[in-house]
Design a protein around this motif. Structure first.
Motif, PDB file in Angstrom:
ATOM      1  N   VAL A  58      35.244  14.466  41.527  1.00 48.47           N
ATOM      2  CA  VAL A  58      33.829  14.763  41.035  1.00 48.47           C
ATOM      3  C   VAL A  58      32.795  13.791  41.292  1.00 48.47           C
ATOM      4  CG1 VAL A  58      34.207  13.463  38.856  1.00 48.47           C
ATOM      5  CG2 VAL A  58      32.360  15.386  39.006  1.00 48.47           C
ATOM      6  N   GLU A  59      33.554  12.398  41.752  1.00 48.14           N
ATOM      7  CA  GLU A  59      32.811  11.272  42.119  1.00 48.14           C
ATOM      8  C   GLU A  59      32.375  11.536  43.579  1.00 48.14           C
ATOM      9  OE1 GLU A  59      36.116   9.977  39.806  1.00 48.14           O
ATOM     10  OE2 GLU A  59      36.091  11.348  41.177  1.00 48.14           O
ATOM     11  N   MET A  60      33.028  12.078  44.461  1.00 48.16           N
ATOM     12  CA  MET A  60      32.727  12.464  45.773  1.00 48.16           C
ATOM     13  C   MET A  60      31.818  13.450  45.790  1.00 48.16           C
ATOM     14  SD  MET A  60      36.508  12.580  47.898  1.00 48.16           S
ATOM     15  CE  MET A  60      35.942  12.977  49.426  1.00 48.16           C
ATOM     16  N   GLY A  61      31.747  14.544  44.916  1.00 47.24           N
ATOM     17  CA  GLY A  61      30.987  15.339  44.975  1.00 47.24           C
ATOM     18  C   GLY A  61      29.489  15.105  44.568  1.00 47.24           C
ATOM     19  N   TYR A  96      39.853   6.651  46.125  1.00 53.56           N
ATOM     20  CA  TYR A  96      39.583   5.872  47.009  1.00 53.56           C
ATOM     21  C   TYR A  96      38.146   5.873  48.017  1.00 53.56           C
ATOM     22  CZ  TYR A  96      44.124   4.211  45.468  1.00 53.56           C
ATOM     23  OH  TYR A  96      45.086   3.998  44.216  1.00 53.56           O
ATOM     24  N   ALA A  97      38.384   7.352  48.210  1.00 52.95           N
ATOM     25  CA  ALA A  97      37.203   7.738  49.317  1.00 52.95           C
ATOM     26  C   ALA A  97      36.093   7.456  48.746  1.00 52.95           C
ATOM     27  CB  ALA A  97      37.446   9.073  49.856  1.00 52.95           C
ATOM     28  N   ALA A  98      35.748   8.036  47.299  1.00 53.98           N
ATOM     29  CA  ALA A  98      34.719   7.822  46.624  1.00 53.98           C
ATOM     30  C   ALA A  98      34.236   6.371  46.307  1.00 53.98           C
ATOM     31  CB  ALA A  98      34.916   8.465  45.229  1.00 53.98           C
ATOM     32  N   VAL A  99      35.380   5.469  46.110  1.00 53.95           N
ATOM     33  CA  VAL A  99      35.145   4.171  45.814  1.00 53.95           C
ATOM     34  C   VAL A  99      34.102   3.584  47.232  1.00 53.95           C
ATOM     35  CG1 VAL A  99      35.936   1.740  45.669  1.00 53.95           C
ATOM     36  CG2 VAL A  99      36.730   3.732  44.264  1.00 53.95           C
ATOM     37  N   ALA A 100      34.879   3.964  48.282  1.00 47.88           N
ATOM     38  CA  ALA A 100      34.155   3.528  49.525  1.00 47.88           C
ATOM     39  C   ALA A 100      32.735   3.992  49.688  1.00 47.88           C
ATOM     40  CB  ALA A 100      34.883   3.964  50.824  1.00 47.88           C
ATOM     41  N   ASP A 101      32.499   5.545  49.257  1.00 45.53           N
ATOM     42  CA  ASP A 101      31.092   6.036  49.375  1.00 45.53           C
ATOM     43  C   ASP A 101      30.295   5.360  48.387  1.00 45.53           C
ATOM     44  OD1 ASP A 101      31.499   7.942  51.013  1.00 45.53           O
ATOM     45  OD2 ASP A 101      31.726   9.447  49.268  1.00 45.53           O
ATOM     46  N   TYR A 118      38.619   7.605  57.072  1.00 51.27           N
ATOM     47  CA  TYR A 118      37.268   7.603  57.944  1.00 51.27           C
ATOM     48  C   TYR A 118      36.273   6.618  57.129  1.00 51.27           C
ATOM     49  CZ  TYR A 118      33.904   9.144  61.069  1.00 51.27           C
ATOM     50  OH  TYR A 118      33.004   9.347  61.963  1.00 51.27           O
ATOM     51  N   ARG A 119      36.317   6.828  55.762  1.00 49.36           N
ATOM     52  CA  ARG A 119      35.245   5.980  55.111  1.00 49.36           C
ATOM     53  C   ARG A 119      35.564   4.539  55.262  1.00 49.36           C
ATOM     54  NH1 ARG A 119      35.089  10.921  53.130  1.00 49.36           N
ATOM     55  NH2 ARG A 119      33.366  11.672  51.960  1.00 49.36           N
ATOM     56  N   MET A 120      36.783   4.249  55.141  1.00 47.88           N
ATOM     57  CA  MET A 120      37.134   2.879  55.512  1.00 47.88           C
ATOM     58  C   MET A 120      36.737   2.190  56.894  1.00 47.88           C
ATOM     59  SD  MET A 120      38.537   1.655  52.790  1.00 47.88           S
ATOM     60  CE  MET A 120      39.275   0.214  53.203  1.00 47.88           C
ATOM     61  N   PHE A 121      36.659   3.175  57.681  1.00 51.04           N
ATOM     62  CA  PHE A 121      36.131   2.935  59.105  1.00 51.04           C
ATOM     63  C   PHE A 121      34.635   2.603  59.202  1.00 51.04           C
ATOM     64  CE2 PHE A 121      33.775   5.047  62.611  1.00 51.04           C
ATOM     65  CZ  PHE A 121      33.655   4.147  63.486  1.00 51.04           C
ATOM     66  N   LEU A 122      33.717   3.803  58.562  1.00 51.59           N
ATOM     67  CA  LEU A 122      32.373   3.556  58.469  1.00 51.59           C
ATOM     68  C   LEU A 122      32.067   2.013  57.573  1.00 51.59           C
ATOM     69  CD1 LEU A 122      31.431   7.118  57.475  1.00 51.59           C
ATOM     70  CD2 LEU A 122      31.396   5.902  59.468  1.00 51.59           C
ATOM     71  N   LEU A 123      32.908   1.845  56.651  1.00 50.23           N
ATOM     72  CA  LEU A 123      32.769   0.392  56.050  1.00 50.23           C
ATOM     73  C   LEU A 123      32.887  -0.631  56.909  1.00 50.23           C
ATOM     74  CD1 LEU A 123      34.171   0.732  52.513  1.00 50.23           C
ATOM     75  CD2 LEU A 123      31.784   0.423  53.031  1.00 50.23           C
ATOM     76  N   HIS A 124      33.861  -0.783  57.918  1.00 55.06           N
ATOM     77  CA  HIS A 124      34.427  -1.776  58.682  1.00 55.06           C
ATOM     78  C   HIS A 124      34.315  -1.853  59.890  1.00 55.06           C
ATOM     79  CE1 HIS A 124      35.520  -3.550  54.902  1.00 55.06           C
ATOM     80  NE2 HIS A 124      36.666  -2.794  54.540  1.00 55.06           N
ATOM     81  N   GLY A 125      34.192  -0.843  60.816  1.00 52.94           N
ATOM     82  CA  GLY A 125      34.175  -0.617  62.193  1.00 52.94           C
ATOM     83  C   GLY A 125      35.438  -1.098  62.700  1.00 52.94           C
ATOM     84  N   ASP A 126      36.633  -0.823  61.981  1.00 56.08           N
ATOM     85  CA  ASP A 126      37.850  -1.374  62.757  1.00 56.08           C
ATOM     86  C   ASP A 126      38.468   0.129  63.285  1.00 56.08           C
ATOM     87  OD1 ASP A 126      40.393  -2.445  63.188  1.00 56.08           O
ATOM     88  OD2 ASP A 126      39.768  -4.312  62.419  1.00 56.08           O
TER      89      ASP A 126
END
Length: 676
Positions: free
Chosen positions: A210-213, A280-285, A352-360
């Motif tokens: 629900v968090e991602m949504g 964890y995906a939602a936490v990144a968002d 993918y969200r971790m990449f968007l956060l850090h660019g690594d």
């Protein structure tokens, strides 16, 4: 009307983009990428023509659609097994919407609209949508409380259903520009926000998504309440006083639901692996959109724990079948590996969200490992047979209670097949990303993409035969010279890194380094966070060639992984390999791969829809009739892990002993007697 930027993983609207905080790196809309390859395009087409129609048909045949009809009529009996069965319709609509975004289909669109009419009729006046209760509120079963949300922390899945509703409705709106499904979702989200929040009801959702949504609805509407509620649900974790922190039972101590401690204090991936990945995906968002550094640091720690101690060599997540969950650190058994397909899907979203956060690039390395191995292994080459769990070995004496080594057309809990319908068409959305004048090339798939860099149109054409061949060609087309930084990922596997940790490593290092040419001339390049950086004034028809070494590599596990001591796994490029019965004299549990084994690679266009095979001569343990043990040389063939179990049921293994003493022998009776 605000402009909307649509991709499978995230959704950006002008409202959200105008916010001060967000991911610094922006993904490139998957609809901008036109595939022409022989690996992913056929899979996406099979998803469109086979998987999605089969999923809708099974939703009808199993009563999932009927549940909505009965909810609208408020009569009957909930006719499927699980209260979250509503989500199979939502997920398939989401997959169909992604397909419609790039492949208009009036018949499919009309069918989806007909389902939306049924869903809308089942929605209660205040926005509540949950067929298991609405059909007959007085007889809701043991998973559901007498009152709304009463058992949400545990098993009711009311908010889980809502999350998949939001994800599907967002995808449908952006693909079709119709509000019919979105309005249903917004009405439900408004109800959820009115019930939960500071000074209202507090709960950590039992099954996250629900968090991602809510974040996706926030990106479309700009309504701050949706983002606030998503963060509220994340912060609600670890607040419940009804758990026993001293208990070893994951249900009783809260770890099953990632609820044992506040997210910002967590440093380990625990509990149900799918729920964890969605969380964890939602936490990144939320971290990106709010600038909450404590959340970023938490998922950094958790990601490090997974990649250093809890991921399987083929990208699978979840060691234990009891609770479909992570095990202890370094607990990665092969004979009972769970590796739910949905967990690999959640892992792709998270990485993918971790990449968007850090660019690594390390996050894309892990994403690629999941995508090409432990994720697509979950769907048969026919597009309509599936694995719920993805085994690491199957023997004739196999006794895993959750898995018997053959694919199924559907499951009583069929979350994985419907989840695949929405992941497969989204793959082009993970290929590129941008940060100002930095253009990231993450995945290598024959295609063209149309971009805007420095307010100028740029087209990039990829030509390759990946994942079988490491020769990559990128043709850059721009009408006027355009100076930008092209960042091409150099995969860890091409640079002697099996995974970005010491959990797995190559048995020996290769001296062959990736080579890059620009317009035919070899160039020096610097590595920035795993990317080869090439900065120049790009002109029309400039050509970049990248040659990645495609050697057969032996992978060994950290000595703390007890089940893999003395064993090797095989990797070529991004592909992990296994041996299957059909190619190896009907058996794989007796194969030994000594250190001096020499492999050859051979492409087989007519085998398993076209695969690169690995071949060698290796010893195999033989037990003769009077139980004398010996070894004999056998012709050995390995196939990509994702392609196994498409030719019938039999033995398979990923890890091979390097010496005879490491082989677990099976008696003649076990190997020759048919199973009853």
């Amino acid at each position: 009307m605000f402009k909307i930027f649509f991709s499978a993983g995230l959704i950006f609207s002008a409202v959200a983009v105008a916010q001060q905080k967000d991911y610094a790196i922006k993904e490139v809309n998957f609809t901008q990428v036109k595939l022409s390859d022989k690996f992913w395009l056929p899979r996406i087409e099979t998803n469109r023509t086979v998987t999605i129609p089969a999923s809708f048909e099974r939703c009808e045949n199993t009563g999932r659609v009927k549940n909505f009809v009965m909810a609208a009529q408020k009569q009957g009996k909930f006719c499927t097994t699980y209260t979250f069965d509503d989500t199979d319709i939502y997920k398939t609509i989401e997959g169909a919407s992604f397909s419609l975004a790039v492949h208009p289909d009036k018949k499919l669109e009309a069918y989806v609209d007909s389902l939306i009419v049924i869903v809308k009729a089942a929605q209660e006046p205040d926005g509540y949508l949950y067929t298991a209760r609405t059909i007959d509120p007085l007889n809701v079963g043991s998973w559901v409380g007498k009152e709304r949300w009463e058992k949400e922390r545990e098993l009711s899945h009311e908010l889980y259903n809502a999350g998949h509703l939001y994800e599907a409705a967002a995808a449908h709106f952006l693909a079709t520009k119709k509000r019919n499904f979105l309005d249903i979702a917004l009405k439900n989200a408004d109800l959820v926000c009115s019930v939960f929040g500071p000074g209202k009801k507090s709960v950590a959702p039992g099954h996250e998504i629900v968090e991602m949504g809510l974040v996706k609805l926030f990106r479309i509407t700009g309504k701050q309440e949706y983002l606030n509620t998503a963060k509220f649900f994340i912060n609600a974790r670890g607040q419940y006083k009804g758990y026993d922190p001293k208990s070893n039972d994951s249900w009783k101590n809260g770890s099953y639901w990632q609820d044992r401690k506040p997210v910002v204090q967590e440093d380990e991936a625990v509990g149900h692996a799918v729920r964890a990945g969605y969380l964890y995906a939602a936490v990144a968002d939320v971290a990106a959109l709010t600038g909450d550094d404590s959340l970023t640091k938490a998922i950094d720690r958790i990601w490090e724990n997974v990649v250093t101690k809890k991921i399987y060599v083929q990208g699978g997540l979840g060691a234990r079948g009891d609770g479909e969950r992570f095990g202890e650190n370094y607990e990665l058994p092969n004979n009972t590996a769970y590796n739910e397909t949905c967990a690999a899907i959640a892992g792709v979203y998270w990485n993918y969200r971790m990449f968007l956060l850090h660019g690594d690039a390390k996050y894309i390395d892990v994403l690629e490992k999941m995508l090409y191995n432990g994720l697509i292994s979950g769907i048969g080459l026919d597009g309509k047979s599936f694995f719920y769990t993805n085994a690491m070995e199957v023997r004739n004496s196999f006794s895993h209670k959750d898995f018997e080594g053959s694919r199924s057309g559907w499951f009583e809990c069929s979350c994985c097949p419907t989840n695949l319908t929405r992941l497969i068409p989204s793959v082009p959305g993970y290929m590129y990303a941008q940060k100002e004048d930095n253009l990231f090339v993450n995945l290598f798939i024959n295609s063209t993409v149309d971009l805007t860099v420095n307010n100028k149109a740029v087209q990039i054409a990829q030509q390759n035969n990946y994942p079988w061949d490491g020769n990559l060609k990128f043709t850059i087309n721009t009408s006027k010279p355009n100076t930008f930084n092209l960042l091409v990922r150099i995969p860890g596997w091409a640079n002697n890194t099996a995974i970005p940790s010491d959990l797995y490593k190559f048995q020996s290092n290769s001296s062959i380094k990736p080579e890059i040419k620009v317009n035919g001339q070899v160039v020096d390049y610097s590595i920035q966070n795993g990317y080869a950086a090439i900065n120049r004034a790009w002109k029309k028809n400039d050509v970049v060639e990248v040659n990645l070494p495609m050697e057969v590599r032996r992978v060994v596990a950290n000595e703390k992984v007890a089940n893999d001591i003395g064993k090797v796994a095989l990797q070529r490029g991004p592909i992990m390999y296994c041996a299957e019965w059909a190619d190896n004299n009907g058996k794989t549990s007796n194969i030994i791969i000594p250190a001096n084994t020499t492999f050859t690679s051979e492409y087989k266009p007519n085998v398993l829809n076209g695969i690169m095979t690995l071949k060698a001569e290796v010893p195999a343990v033989i037990i003769n009739g009077n139980e004398n043990i010996s070894t004999q040389k056998h012709s050995f063939t390995a196939i990509p892990y994702y392609s196994w179990a498409n030719r019938g049921k039999g033995e398979m293994t990923v890890w091979f002993p390097a010496q005879v003493k490491d082989v677990e022998l099976i008696s003649v009776q076990e190997t020759t007697q048919p199973k009853k």
